[in-house]
Design a protein around this motif. Structure first.
Motif, PDB file in Angstrom:
ATOM      1  N   LYS A 255       0.545  -1.421  -0.184  1.00  0.00           N
ATOM      2  CA  LYS A 255       0.015   0.424  -0.186  1.00  0.00           C
ATOM      3  C   LYS A 255       0.853   1.046  -0.332  1.00  0.00           C
ATOM      4  O   LYS A 255      -0.179   2.485  -0.591  1.00  0.00           O
ATOM      5  CB  LYS A 255      -1.019   0.107   1.094  1.00  0.00           C
ATOM      6  CG  LYS A 255      -2.255  -1.149   1.144  1.00  0.00           C
ATOM      7  CD  LYS A 255      -2.743  -1.283   2.447  1.00  0.00           C
ATOM      8  CE  LYS A 255      -4.177  -1.718   2.451  1.00  0.00           C
ATOM      9  NZ  LYS A 255      -4.711  -1.998   3.158  1.00  0.00           N
ATOM     10  N   GLN A 256       2.513   1.130   0.184  1.00  0.00           N
ATOM     11  CA  GLN A 256       3.206   2.305   0.412  1.00  0.00           C
ATOM     12  C   GLN A 256       3.306   2.464  -1.222  1.00  0.00           C
ATOM     13  O   GLN A 256       3.846   3.409  -1.358  1.00  0.00           O
ATOM     14  CB  GLN A 256       4.473   2.055   1.060  1.00  0.00           C
ATOM     15  CG  GLN A 256       4.013   1.692   2.543  1.00  0.00           C
ATOM     16  CD  GLN A 256       5.468   1.828   3.096  1.00  0.00           C
ATOM     17  OE1 GLN A 256       5.869   1.204   3.293  1.00  0.00           O
ATOM     18  NE2 GLN A 256       5.141   1.117   4.790  1.00  0.00           N
ATOM     19  N   GLY A 257       3.164   1.607  -2.212  1.00  0.00           N
ATOM     20  CA  GLY A 257       3.578   2.062  -3.625  1.00  0.00           C
ATOM     21  C   GLY A 257       2.249   2.472  -4.471  1.00  0.00           C
ATOM     22  O   GLY A 257       2.698   3.211  -4.926  1.00  0.00           O
ATOM     23  N   SER A 258       1.000   1.703  -4.271  1.00  0.00           N
ATOM     24  CA  SER A 258      -0.618   2.126  -4.034  1.00  0.00           C
ATOM     25  C   SER A 258      -1.430   1.343  -3.974  1.00  0.00           C
ATOM     26  O   SER A 258      -1.532   0.103  -3.106  1.00  0.00           O
ATOM     27  CB  SER A 258      -0.310   1.505  -5.429  1.00  0.00           C
ATOM     28  OG  SER A 258      -1.608   1.248  -6.423  1.00  0.00           O
ATOM     29  N   LYS A 259      -2.599   2.214  -3.518  1.00  0.00           N
ATOM     30  CA  LYS A 259      -3.323   1.472  -2.641  1.00  0.00           C
ATOM     31  C   LYS A 259      -3.954   0.534  -3.387  1.00  0.00           C
ATOM     32  O   LYS A 259      -4.868  -0.648  -2.519  1.00  0.00           O
ATOM     33  CB  LYS A 259      -4.835   2.226  -2.631  1.00  0.00           C
ATOM     34  CG  LYS A 259      -4.222   3.832  -1.247  1.00  0.00           C
ATOM     35  CD  LYS A 259      -5.394   4.791  -0.919  1.00  0.00           C
ATOM     36  CE  LYS A 259      -5.017   5.575  -0.114  1.00  0.00           C
ATOM     37  NZ  LYS A 259      -5.874   5.862  -0.340  1.00  0.00           N
ATOM     38  N   THR A 260      -4.283   0.199  -4.978  1.00  0.00           N
ATOM     39  CA  THR A 260      -4.582  -0.614  -5.354  1.00  0.00           C
ATOM     40  C   THR A 260      -3.187  -1.522  -6.421  1.00  0.00           C
ATOM     41  O   THR A 260      -3.443  -2.642  -7.036  1.00  0.00           O
ATOM     42  CB  THR A 260      -5.226   0.022  -6.863  1.00  0.00           C
ATOM     43  OG1 THR A 260      -4.327   0.407  -7.593  1.00  0.00           O
ATOM     44  CG2 THR A 260      -5.784   0.607  -6.822  1.00  0.00           C
TER      45      THR A 260
END
Length: 274
Positions: A255-260
């Motif tokens: 999630k630190q990279g992208s929520k999806t």
């Protein structure tokens, strides 16, 4: 005709066989390289048949990834000495390169692919059998088709991982996930991927342990479910603690990279005993 050291070196480069085998083959064929190669190949087939019942538990594991495809191959042999030989490493790399170029769907398709001289990979493995005197085989061929992939090869070339994602991912983060898979050997991405027979066995073990500990029958299922959740935490990738920061799960880290951002698949090959 006299066989020179240059002739022997040339045949050795062509075949990967030992100096004495090359010298003998050239002497038997009066310096004919094609016939000498055939002698070495015939020896390889004979050795392969003789040692077919041996275990090829050592070897070299390599992996690679590109947009749309990632693969792992393991070229296995009998001893670590042969596995560390440059010729063994070079052949494993050539097999992996062929897999990356042609993206075969099965190990059999991979073995049939030609290398630089037009001969199939299977024949080149037989040649190496003749030159090393050991059983040798293409042990593993794993692949993932995805636009977003990464790979990791653990030092020593005994363990490799490929991972795919649903969207573009930072290179460092992708490598972290691959190293997590290598280190923690998850059984699946999350609980949805755990086979039902594994779930049933874990629940049964937990109930039996609780029963032996004298717990009441009416709470055994609740205890077993708690034990199963612990199993998921330890053995499924998304629920595992991140090896670089155990305050985070892998799901939290992604999630630190992208929520999806999600892991969509992974493969792991390890020749070392777990």
């Amino acid at each position: 005709m006299a066989i020179t050291i240059q002739d022997i070196a040339k045949l050795r480069k062509m075949s990967g066989a030992g100096l004495s085998d090359c010298k003998k083959a050239l002497e038997e064929t009066n310096g004919d390289f094609e016939k000498a190669m055939e002698i070495i190949r015939t020896k390889g087939k004979a050795v392969a048949a003789k040692r077919s019942d041996r275990e090829a538990a050592e070897g070299c594991v390599l992996a690679a990834a590109k947009k749309g495809f990632a693969a792992i191959v393991s070229l296995q042999c009998e001893t670590d000495f042969v596995a560390k030989n440059q010729g063994h490493l070079d052949l494993t790399k050539a097999i992996l390169d062929a897999a990356m170029e042609h993206t075969p769907k099965t190990k059999e398709e991979l073995l049939a692919l030609p290398l630089h001289d037009g001969r199939p990979i299977a024949d080149h493995i037989t040649d190496r059998i003749g030159s090393t005197g050991e059983k040798m085989e293409l042990g593993n061929y794993e692949f993932i088709k995805s636009d977003y992939t990464t790979f990791y090869i653990h030092p020593g070339n005994k363990l490799a991982v490929i991972v795919s994602f649903n969207e573009e991912i930072d290179e460092r983060m992708a490598r972290d996930i691959a190293m997590q898979v290598a280190s923690m050997n998850p059984i699946s991405i999350d609980e949805k991927g755990v086979p039902q027979h594994v779930i049933d066995e874990e629940l049964k073990i937990a109930r039996d342990k609780a029963r032996e500990a004298g717990k009441p029958e009416n709470i055994l299922d609740r205890i077993a479910e708690g034990s199963l959740q612990k199993y998921y935490k330890e053995n499924t990738l998304m629920h595992q603690a991140f090896i670089k920061d155990n305050k985070l799960t892998i799901a939290d880290y992604l999630k630190q990279g992208s929520k999806t951002l999600q892991v969509t698949d992974f493969r792991r090959v390890n020749l070392n005993e777990e």
